[in-house]
Design a protein around this motif. Sequence first.
Motif, PDB file in Angstrom:
ATOM      1  N   SER A 219       0.819  -1.212   0.000  1.00 17.61           N
ATOM      2  CA  SER A 219       0.000   0.000   0.000  1.00 17.61           C
ATOM      3  C   SER A 219       0.852   1.261   0.000  1.00 17.61           C
ATOM      4  O   SER A 219       0.393   2.329  -0.422  1.00 17.61           O
ATOM      5  CB  SER A 219      -0.926   0.007   1.223  1.00 17.61           C
ATOM      6  OG  SER A 219      -1.807  -1.099   1.173  1.00 17.61           O
ATOM      7  N   ALA A 220       2.084   1.123   0.456  1.00 15.42           N
ATOM      8  CA  ALA A 220       2.994   2.270   0.474  1.00 15.42           C
ATOM      9  C   ALA A 220       3.960   2.252  -0.709  1.00 15.42           C
ATOM     10  O   ALA A 220       4.890   3.071  -0.765  1.00 15.42           O
ATOM     11  CB  ALA A 220       3.788   2.266   1.779  1.00 15.42           C
ATOM     12  N   GLU A 222       5.726   2.746  -4.307  1.00 14.46           N
ATOM     13  CA  GLU A 222       5.763   3.886  -5.219  1.00 14.46           C
ATOM     14  C   GLU A 222       4.987   3.593  -6.491  1.00 14.46           C
ATOM     15  O   GLU A 222       4.325   4.479  -7.043  1.00 14.46           O
ATOM     16  CB  GLU A 222       7.215   4.232  -5.560  1.00 14.46           C
ATOM     17  CG  GLU A 222       8.003   4.815  -4.395  1.00 14.46           C
ATOM     18  CD  GLU A 222       9.388   5.255  -4.823  1.00 14.46           C
ATOM     19  OE1 GLU A 222       9.623   5.304  -6.056  1.00 14.46           O
ATOM     20  OE2 GLU A 222      10.218   5.538  -3.951  1.00 14.46           O
ATOM     21  N   ARG A 224       2.128   2.311  -8.922  1.00 14.02           N
ATOM     22  CA  ARG A 224       0.676   2.149  -8.846  1.00 14.02           C
ATOM     23  C   ARG A 224       0.275   0.678  -8.907  1.00 14.02           C
ATOM     24  O   ARG A 224      -0.647   0.252  -8.208  1.00 14.02           O
ATOM     25  CB  ARG A 224       0.022   2.918  -9.995  1.00 14.02           C
ATOM     26  CG  ARG A 224      -1.500   2.863 -10.040  1.00 14.02           C
ATOM     27  CD  ARG A 224      -2.002   3.750 -11.173  1.00 14.02           C
ATOM     28  NE  ARG A 224      -3.444   3.761 -11.248  1.00 14.02           N
ATOM     29  CZ  ARG A 224      -4.178   2.917 -11.961  1.00 14.02           C
ATOM     30  NH1 ARG A 224      -3.568   1.943 -12.639  1.00 14.02           N
ATOM     31  NH2 ARG A 224      -5.496   3.000 -11.990  1.00 14.02           N
ATOM     32  N   ARG A 227       0.381  -0.870  -5.529  1.00 18.78           N
ATOM     33  CA  ARG A 227      -0.739  -0.469  -4.667  1.00 18.78           C
ATOM     34  C   ARG A 227      -2.013  -1.207  -5.056  1.00 18.78           C
ATOM     35  O   ARG A 227      -2.815  -1.580  -4.197  1.00 18.78           O
ATOM     36  CB  ARG A 227      -0.930   1.049  -4.723  1.00 18.78           C
ATOM     37  CG  ARG A 227       0.252   1.813  -4.133  1.00 18.78           C
ATOM     38  CD  ARG A 227      -0.091   3.262  -3.849  1.00 18.78           C
ATOM     39  NE  ARG A 227      -0.423   4.013  -5.052  1.00 18.78           N
ATOM     40  CZ  ARG A 227       0.456   4.565  -5.871  1.00 18.78           C
ATOM     41  NH1 ARG A 227       1.750   4.445  -5.634  1.00 18.78           N
ATOM     42  NH2 ARG A 227       0.066   5.248  -6.937  1.00 18.78           N
ATOM     43  N   GLY A 254      -4.812   5.267   3.600  1.00 18.24           N
ATOM     44  CA  GLY A 254      -3.717   5.989   2.955  1.00 18.24           C
ATOM     45  C   GLY A 254      -3.766   5.895   1.446  1.00 18.24           C
ATOM     46  O   GLY A 254      -3.527   6.883   0.744  1.00 18.24           O
ATOM     47  N   VAL A 255      -4.094   4.700   0.919  1.00 19.55           N
ATOM     48  CA  VAL A 255      -4.218   4.534  -0.531  1.00 19.55           C
ATOM     49  C   VAL A 255      -5.337   5.418  -1.069  1.00 19.55           C
ATOM     50  O   VAL A 255      -5.180   6.099  -2.089  1.00 19.55           O
ATOM     51  CB  VAL A 255      -4.484   3.060  -0.896  1.00 19.55           C
ATOM     52  CG1 VAL A 255      -4.826   2.928  -2.380  1.00 19.55           C
ATOM     53  CG2 VAL A 255      -3.275   2.206  -0.574  1.00 19.55           C
ATOM     54  N   GLU A 257      -6.549   8.191   0.180  1.00 18.91           N
ATOM     55  CA  GLU A 257      -6.175   9.599   0.268  1.00 18.91           C
ATOM     56  C   GLU A 257      -5.206   9.984  -0.852  1.00 18.91           C
ATOM     57  O   GLU A 257      -5.362  11.017  -1.503  1.00 18.91           O
ATOM     58  CB  GLU A 257      -5.561   9.888   1.632  1.00 18.91           C
ATOM     59  CG  GLU A 257      -6.563   9.813   2.778  1.00 18.91           C
ATOM     60  CD  GLU A 257      -5.887   9.794   4.135  1.00 18.91           C
ATOM     61  OE1 GLU A 257      -4.654  10.048   4.188  1.00 18.91           O
ATOM     62  OE2 GLU A 257      -6.571   9.521   5.138  1.00 18.91           O
ATOM     63  N   GLU A 258      -4.203   9.140  -1.065  1.00 18.44           N
ATOM     64  CA  GLU A 258      -3.223   9.436  -2.113  1.00 18.44           C
ATOM     65  C   GLU A 258      -3.861   9.381  -3.495  1.00 18.44           C
ATOM     66  O   GLU A 258      -3.581  10.212  -4.359  1.00 18.44           O
ATOM     67  CB  GLU A 258      -2.055   8.456  -2.040  1.00 18.44           C
ATOM     68  CG  GLU A 258      -1.110   8.711  -0.877  1.00 18.44           C
ATOM     69  CD  GLU A 258       0.140   7.852  -0.957  1.00 18.44           C
ATOM     70  OE1 GLU A 258       0.408   7.323  -2.045  1.00 18.44           O
ATOM     71  OE2 GLU A 258       0.822   7.716   0.061  1.00 18.44           O
ATOM     72  N   ALA A 261      -5.944  12.461  -4.021  1.00 22.50           N
ATOM     73  CA  ALA A 261      -5.102  13.631  -4.254  1.00 22.50           C
ATOM     74  C   ALA A 261      -4.486  13.605  -5.647  1.00 22.50           C
ATOM     75  O   ALA A 261      -4.254  14.646  -6.261  1.00 22.50           O
ATOM     76  CB  ALA A 261      -4.011  13.689  -3.195  1.00 22.50           C
ATOM     77  N   ALA A 262      -4.233  12.387  -6.159  1.00 25.82           N
ATOM     78  CA  ALA A 262      -3.628  12.259  -7.486  1.00 25.82           C
ATOM     79  C   ALA A 262      -4.662  12.108  -8.595  1.00 25.82           C
ATOM     80  O   ALA A 262      -4.308  11.847  -9.738  1.00 25.82           O
ATOM     81  CB  ALA A 262      -2.698  11.044  -7.496  1.00 25.82           C
ATOM     82  N   ARG A 268      -8.993   4.973  -6.236  1.00 29.71           N
ATOM     83  CA  ARG A 268      -9.777   5.479  -5.115  1.00 29.71           C
ATOM     84  C   ARG A 268     -11.082   4.700  -4.966  1.00 29.71           C
ATOM     85  O   ARG A 268     -11.459   4.288  -3.869  1.00 29.71           O
ATOM     86  CB  ARG A 268     -10.090   6.959  -5.298  1.00 29.71           C
ATOM     87  CG  ARG A 268     -10.868   7.560  -4.112  1.00 29.71           C
ATOM     88  CD  ARG A 268     -11.465   8.920  -4.433  1.00 29.71           C
ATOM     89  NE  ARG A 268     -12.502   8.821  -5.449  1.00 29.71           N
ATOM     90  CZ  ARG A 268     -12.589   9.603  -6.511  1.00 29.71           C
ATOM     91  NH1 ARG A 268     -11.684  10.547  -6.718  1.00 29.71           N
ATOM     92  NH2 ARG A 268     -13.564   9.457  -7.375  1.00 29.71           N
TER      93      ARG A 268
END
Length: 482
Positions: A219-220, A222, A224, A227, A254-255, A257-258, A261-262, A268
């Motif tokens: 999940s963290a 870099e 895609r 993730r 966290g996934v 949210e990122e 944002a992206a 999402r």
Amino acid sequence: MIDEHACVRAVASGAAARFGPERAAIFDAVRADRDGSTARLLLGLADTGPVDARLRAIELLRDLVLFGQTWPAVAERAWSWLTDAEPAVRVAAARLFVATAEVGTVAAWLPEAADPDVRVAGTIALLGRGREFDDSAMILTEDADPAVRVTAALVLLGDRDLPWAWRRALCAAILADLGDAVRRLRRDGGPMDVRVGSVWAWRLLGDAEECHRIVRSLSAAEERDGRWVGVDMAATAIRLWRTGPTELLPALAGVAEEADAAADDALRTESLRVLRLSRDMWRAAAGHWVGRSDGVERRLADELGSPGALLPLSDLAAVFAARRLPDGRAEADAWLAEQPVEPDSSERRVARTLMGLVAHGGLTERQARQAMCLFEREGPRKYEVAGVLWRHLGPTDAEFTARLVIEMSAVAGDQYVGELALRVLADMGGHAAGALPRLTALIDDHARLPAHVGDDEAEIAFDETRRAQLVGVRDRIATAIP
């Protein structure tokens, strides 16, 4: 059964690939005669014609393979398609060949197959075979293709007796190759399609801690693709273990949210879908975001919504009181008197009538014998009349009370009759003290209760609902003990 023209039309149109009467008829025909006319027709359709139709015929043959059984006639033809001019046919044929050929034949061929896509597809097919391919999988973990190495490692992880250090080493190897492998293992429904995250979680069954650790790592990531695998793995982990919602909420949040944002709408949406799989996780995620003031978190909280409330376990007395006797007590007594003491075809109506009588004057001795006859039979009716007999006999019959505790607690987690049994135990109160160890074990178990009620969300909802019921009944019994 299905005639030749109908079978050809079903394959050509794609109807044979969907659940429906055409597919069912083809399955019935092949199961009746594995090497009969319908099977031979499918082999012929896979030989020539439009590529799409050939692929549908090959996939249909693979769906018809019985687990653990070879199919020599199909394996022989699949072998001939491994060098077909069409790449998609070669890939589909590899999966069919591995699924149907003898172990020794597959083991000698697969590591040496020249076409890398064929090796990937063949290794994927090993996931559907048993441990007899462990030696082949070990060789394939050294393959030049990262997709082969990843899939071979997943095959080996299915061995429940694998030493702890080996399992960790295999997981580390998968993580190292994952970026390159995922791009080969497409998620498009084709013959090289494998959901790495989901398969990985299932192969780690019994090792929730390792699964959760890997999800947090992915999940963290870099990349895609990493993730995506992590979110997919999290979905299966949440289905398998009750600890998933607690362990994985920060990673999934966290996934989301990122991704928001992206402006990664697909990632999402998927992460929010996984968060909704568990009502417990859904509620926690909403609480995590609802008080935040920044726009991303507020938007995610609104998109997530609110989970519905769990329905409580119905009270046994209320269930019986709600049973109406349409023609009154006298008519019910008269009808039951006409039924044998050991009810046969009328057992369902007898049971429901007895349930109504408990709250409307109680049972006669003959009616109690009818209830006991139904209780002695295995099946849902047993658990319907268990409460009837408890209400009739009460704690005065110590032997029957002890039997009720044993038999009701034994099925408390069952998908079909567990709720009926829990109503009885709750009604027994302190007299069901002997059920507490079993109820507590079901409550504390990290693995979810087995269920077959539809998709993952429905099965998780069943477990979380049943666990809440178990907690309620345990507490009711415990507080009633003198």
